[in-house]
Enzyme design. Structure first.
Site, PDB file in Angstrom:
ATOM      1  N   SER A  50      39.641  36.556  42.776  1.00  0.00           N
ATOM      2  CA  SER A  50      38.496  37.368  42.372  1.00  0.00           C
ATOM      3  C   SER A  50      37.473  37.517  43.492  1.00  0.00           C
ATOM      4  O   SER A  50      36.605  38.394  43.437  1.00  0.00           O
ATOM      5  CB  SER A  50      37.827  36.770  41.131  1.00  0.00           C
ATOM      6  OG  SER A  50      37.295  35.488  41.401  1.00  0.00           O
ATOM      7  N   HIS A  51      37.562  36.660  44.539  1.00  0.00           N
ATOM      8  CA  HIS A  51      36.665  36.757  45.683  1.00  0.00           C
ATOM      9  C   HIS A  51      37.452  37.002  46.974  1.00  0.00           C
ATOM     10  O   HIS A  51      36.940  36.749  48.068  1.00  0.00           O
ATOM     11  CB  HIS A  51      35.823  35.489  45.812  1.00  0.00           C
ATOM     12  CG  HIS A  51      34.747  35.392  44.781  1.00  0.00           C
ATOM     13  ND1 HIS A  51      34.996  34.905  43.518  1.00  0.00           N
ATOM     14  CD2 HIS A  51      33.445  35.758  44.803  1.00  0.00           C
ATOM     15  CE1 HIS A  51      33.868  34.946  42.815  1.00  0.00           C
ATOM     16  NE2 HIS A  51      32.923  35.464  43.566  1.00  0.00           N
ATOM     17  N   GLU A 191      36.434  37.974  37.530  1.00  0.00           N
ATOM     18  CA  GLU A 191      37.566  37.635  36.674  1.00  0.00           C
ATOM     19  C   GLU A 191      37.716  38.666  35.550  1.00  0.00           C
ATOM     20  O   GLU A 191      38.826  39.057  35.188  1.00  0.00           O
ATOM     21  CB  GLU A 191      37.393  36.240  36.080  1.00  0.00           C
ATOM     22  CG  GLU A 191      37.521  35.100  37.087  1.00  0.00           C
ATOM     23  CD  GLU A 191      38.945  34.942  37.591  1.00  0.00           C
ATOM     24  OE1 GLU A 191      39.875  35.470  36.955  1.00  0.00           O
ATOM     25  OE2 GLU A 191      39.116  34.301  38.646  1.00  0.00           O
TER      26      GLU A 191
END
Length: 341
Positions: A50-51, A191
């Site tokens: 997600s990053h 997310e």
């Protein structure tokens, strides 16, 4: 029946090149490209999708919609003996941190404690790379930042807070630093976005729709309000983050940030506070004993089968350096489209 495209496996060097090409394509200056690309590589390397490279699309959106200044030149200043301030001039936060870090480390080691305020920056990355970097300098570190008002307070259903992460790093002699980084929301917004992209439902305790009803529809949560973790405890921590990295450093709260966005759907605008502490300043010639006391605590945790927050990331790091990472086919296609636009 339509065939599903296979996921794409890339080495970390290939992720880095993809990130750099994409960021350059958005118009970011070379100094910003280098700093931002490394945070995306770190996300993929450590199993934090997600990053990871997904954030390339987020960065491109913020630049193209005029939220982030692509060629901003950050300005470093020292407003007080133990304080560092970096005015990001409207650019993304990674380069301002890199420019402010040396002076923060110098002050913390000399004075025992120091703080760095990043102001007027656009933030779309995790905080753990920053506190880990400081822990590797032998410092304990704490970082907080608000975001956009996406999260409802406990007992409410309308957004007030951002995801408001808190990150902490602790140096471990001869071992990887102890690091955690968690949102005060029930889950990171990225997310939910990944669930939306994959067409997957989210748990019904992640957020509310626009009418304040619990929902498993990812898009409905994105359009409505996320929840804090731990009820009133997460809500109180979220408020603390708002105050420390908002009014305390003369920056915006999450509500003010989303108002300043003015419907452009860009990344959060505002500030970040990072505090660095030198353990040796407190312990003096007892530093070795103090560090061993911390190691005894860590050993007791893992000795009963529990996991330190940073262990999974470090395990992923060892694996992905050799095996590379897997990128969802749809995400890879979107990145290629960005490169060709």
């Amino acid at each position: 029946m339509t065939a599903v495209a296979p996921d794409v496996r890339l080495s970390l060097d290939e992720v880095r090149e993809l990130a750099r090409r994409g960021l350059a394509r958005t118009g970011l200056s070379p100094a910003h490209v280098d700093a931002v690309a490394e945070t995306m590589v770190a996300g993929e390397r450590d199993g934090c999708a997600s990053h990871g490279i997904y954030r390339l699309l987020v960065a491109a959106n913020s630049v193209r919609r005029g939220v982030a200044v692509p060629d901003a030149v950050p300005q470093v200043s020292s407003p007080a003996q133990a304080l560092v301030r970096v005015d990001g001039r409207g650019g993304v936060a990674q380069l301002p941190f890199e420019l402010g870090k040396p002076l923060l480390v110098e002050k913390a080691k000399l004075l025992g404690i120091a703080a760095l305020a990043l102001t007027n920056v656009v933030h779309f990355a995790a905080l753990w790379p920053e506190v880990e970097a400081l822990a590797r300098e032998g410092l304990a570190a704490l970082a907080v930042t608000p975001s956009h008002a996406w999260v409802a307070p406990a007992g409410g259903t309308r957004p007030v807070f951002g995801t408001n992460p808190i990150a902490f790093g602790w140096p471990r002699p001869g071992d990887e630093p102890f690091v955690f980084d968690f949102a005060t929301s029930a889950v990171a917004r990225g997310e939910i976005e990944l669930h939306r992209r994959a067409g997957k439902p989210v748990p019904d305790d992640w957020g509310y729709d626009r009418d304040g009803n619990p929902t498993t529809d990812a898009q409905a949560v994105l359009d409505g309000a996320m929840r804090t973790f731990g009820g009133h405890k997460g809500s109180a921590l979220a408020a603390m983050v708002e105050l420390l990295a908002g009014p305390l450093i003369g920056e915006m709260t999450s509500r003010e940030s989303i108002a300043a966005d003015a419907g452009r759907s860009g990344s959060p605008i505002g500030g970040e506070l990072i505090i660095a502490i030198n353990p040796a300043a407190f312990t003096g010639d007892r530093l070795f004993d103090a560090m061993q006391s911390a190691e005894a605590m860590f050993a007791e945790i893992v000795g009963q089968g529990a996991r330190l927050p940073s262990q999974r990331r470090y395990a992923a790091r060892r694996r992905t350096v050799v095996e590379g990472v897997t990128i969802p086919a749809a995400l890879y296609a979107d990145i290629l489209e960005l490169l060709e636009s």
